[in-house]
Motif scaffolding. Sequence first.
Motif, mmCIF file in Angstrom:
data_model
loop_
_atom_site.group_PDB
_atom_site.id
_atom_site.type_symbol
_atom_site.label_atom_id
_atom_site.label_comp_id
_atom_site.label_asym_id
_atom_site.label_seq_id
_atom_site.Cartn_x
_atom_site.Cartn_y
_atom_site.Cartn_z
ATOM 1 N N LEU A 1 35.230 44.452 49.195
ATOM 2 C CA LEU A 1 36.083 45.639 49.307
ATOM 3 C C LEU A 1 35.285 46.830 49.832
ATOM 4 C CD1 LEU A 1 38.142 45.278 45.986
ATOM 5 C CD2 LEU A 1 38.905 44.792 48.318
ATOM 6 N N ALA A 2 34.026 46.949 49.386
ATOM 7 C CA ALA A 2 33.171 48.045 49.856
ATOM 8 C C ALA A 2 32.869 47.895 51.345
ATOM 9 C CB ALA A 2 31.877 48.083 49.053
ATOM 10 N N ALA A 3 32.752 46.661 51.802
ATOM 11 C CA ALA A 3 32.447 46.429 53.219
ATOM 12 C C ALA A 3 33.620 46.833 54.109
ATOM 13 C CB ALA A 3 32.113 44.953 53.441
ATOM 14 N N GLU A 4 34.830 46.744 53.560
ATOM 15 C CA GLU A 4 36.027 47.074 54.338
ATOM 16 C C GLU A 4 36.418 48.536 54.230
ATOM 17 O OE1 GLU A 4 39.047 44.472 52.934
ATOM 18 O OE2 GLU A 4 38.027 42.656 53.610
ATOM 19 N N ALA A 5 36.112 49.177 53.096
ATOM 20 C CA ALA A 5 36.582 50.541 52.851
ATOM 21 C C ALA A 5 35.790 51.556 53.672
ATOM 22 C CB ALA A 5 36.464 50.871 51.361
ATOM 23 N N PRO A 6 36.497 52.509 54.308
ATOM 24 C CA PRO A 6 35.783 53.496 55.129
ATOM 25 C C PRO A 6 35.026 54.535 54.314
ATOM 26 C CG PRO A 6 38.139 53.945 55.141
ATOM 27 C CD PRO A 6 37.955 52.639 54.427
ATOM 28 N N ASP A 7 35.413 54.761 53.073
ATOM 29 C CA ASP A 7 34.717 55.759 52.255
ATOM 30 C C ASP A 7 34.874 55.413 50.774
ATOM 31 O OD1 ASP A 7 37.290 56.591 51.416
ATOM 32 O OD2 ASP A 7 37.414 58.013 53.081
ATOM 33 N N PHE A 8 34.249 56.224 49.929
ATOM 34 C CA PHE A 8 34.259 55.950 48.493
ATOM 35 C C PHE A 8 35.676 55.920 47.924
ATOM 36 C CE2 PHE A 8 34.621 57.814 44.241
ATOM 37 C CZ PHE A 8 34.016 56.807 43.497
ATOM 38 N N TYR A 9 36.514 56.847 48.364
ATOM 39 C CA TYR A 9 37.855 56.946 47.769
ATOM 40 C C TYR A 9 38.700 55.712 48.114
ATOM 41 C CZ TYR A 9 36.129 61.561 46.895
ATOM 42 O OH TYR A 9 35.341 62.602 46.460
ATOM 43 N N ALA A 10 38.553 55.236 49.329
ATOM 44 C CA ALA A 10 39.273 54.012 49.712
ATOM 45 C C ALA A 10 38.754 52.820 48.908
ATOM 46 C CB ALA A 10 39.116 53.760 51.211
ATOM 47 N N PHE A 11 37.445 52.777 48.703
ATOM 48 C CA PHE A 11 36.884 51.694 47.887
ATOM 49 C C PHE A 11 37.413 51.762 46.462
ATOM 50 C CE2 PHE A 11 33.630 50.678 44.672
ATOM 51 C CZ PHE A 11 33.652 49.294 44.801
ATOM 52 N N ARG A 12 37.391 52.952 45.882
ATOM 53 C CA ARG A 12 37.848 53.082 44.489
ATOM 54 C C ARG A 12 39.313 52.667 44.353
ATOM 55 N NH1 ARG A 12 37.277 58.794 41.547
ATOM 56 N NH2 ARG A 12 38.915 59.310 43.039
ATOM 57 N N ARG A 13 40.122 53.054 45.338
ATOM 58 C CA ARG A 13 41.541 52.690 45.291
ATOM 59 C C ARG A 13 41.708 51.171 45.382
ATOM 60 N NH1 ARG A 13 43.020 56.116 48.762
ATOM 61 N NH2 ARG A 13 42.840 54.825 50.610
ATOM 62 N N ALA A 14 41.017 50.547 46.320
ATOM 63 C CA ALA A 14 41.145 49.097 46.507
ATOM 64 C C ALA A 14 40.601 48.334 45.293
ATOM 65 C CB ALA A 14 40.404 48.674 47.772
#
Lengths: 156, 84
Positions: free
Chosen positions: A73-86
């Motif tokens: 998920l971290a590899a796909e997320a553009p930033d911290f907030y997107a990672f936290r949401r996913a």
Amino acid sequence: MEQYPLLFSFSDKVAGKGYLAAFTAHGAALAGKEEEGWWVYGVKPGGLAESGTTLPEAYVEFRKSLLKVLFDLAAEAPDFYAFRRAATEFFNEVNEPTRAEWEAARALVRQGKLGLEGIRREPAESPRRIEIKELQTIALTPEDNRLEDEELGVAA
Amino acid sequence: MSSFGTAPLKEVWEMLNACAPGWTKTETDHHYCVKWKGRTYPSLSKGKHGKRAGAGEVQVGQIRQLARQFGIVECAKKHLNVLQ
């Protein structure tokens, strides 16, 4: 097949695109003992299952798999907030059929008919959740250094 | 059937075609992430044998958990003998 309701907690860190995230996961899982070994099936999060020849081995594999999902998920997320949401969405997806079996096994623990030697009982009412925070390099302190912090208990 | 048995990924895809029409998969660094109707199973093993897509074998315990996550257990049993 013997089944045991587990509650687990562990902390770790995930590096993403321009951030370092620290998380603590408080989850629930169902352990199943078969002739060939053990399985640990996720209840919350419900999207994973891993096996091993012993319960500790199966739990370690389960935890590794959970961590790998967070890495993906971290590899796909553009930033911290997107990672936290996913990551939060992934963690909160409950596997309902497995939860039903977890509840049945928990009832047996409460009745004193089921237990796991060497693993303490923990109130099942304790909330299951994932806490994620962003660690910025300038905010890091020696207090952020920690050995693996994990707990495993039988839900009662 | 033991949860330690295995089935080819190709048969898992065929089961999903029958039981979860419209399902999608993406290959991540570590797993296959399978989605259907707002549900997600992000940790399907890529299999033990070979890197060619679909060439691997997946343990029955993982397939069972996937079927539970998507609510397709009864259909999955009809299409995958290892689940019976």
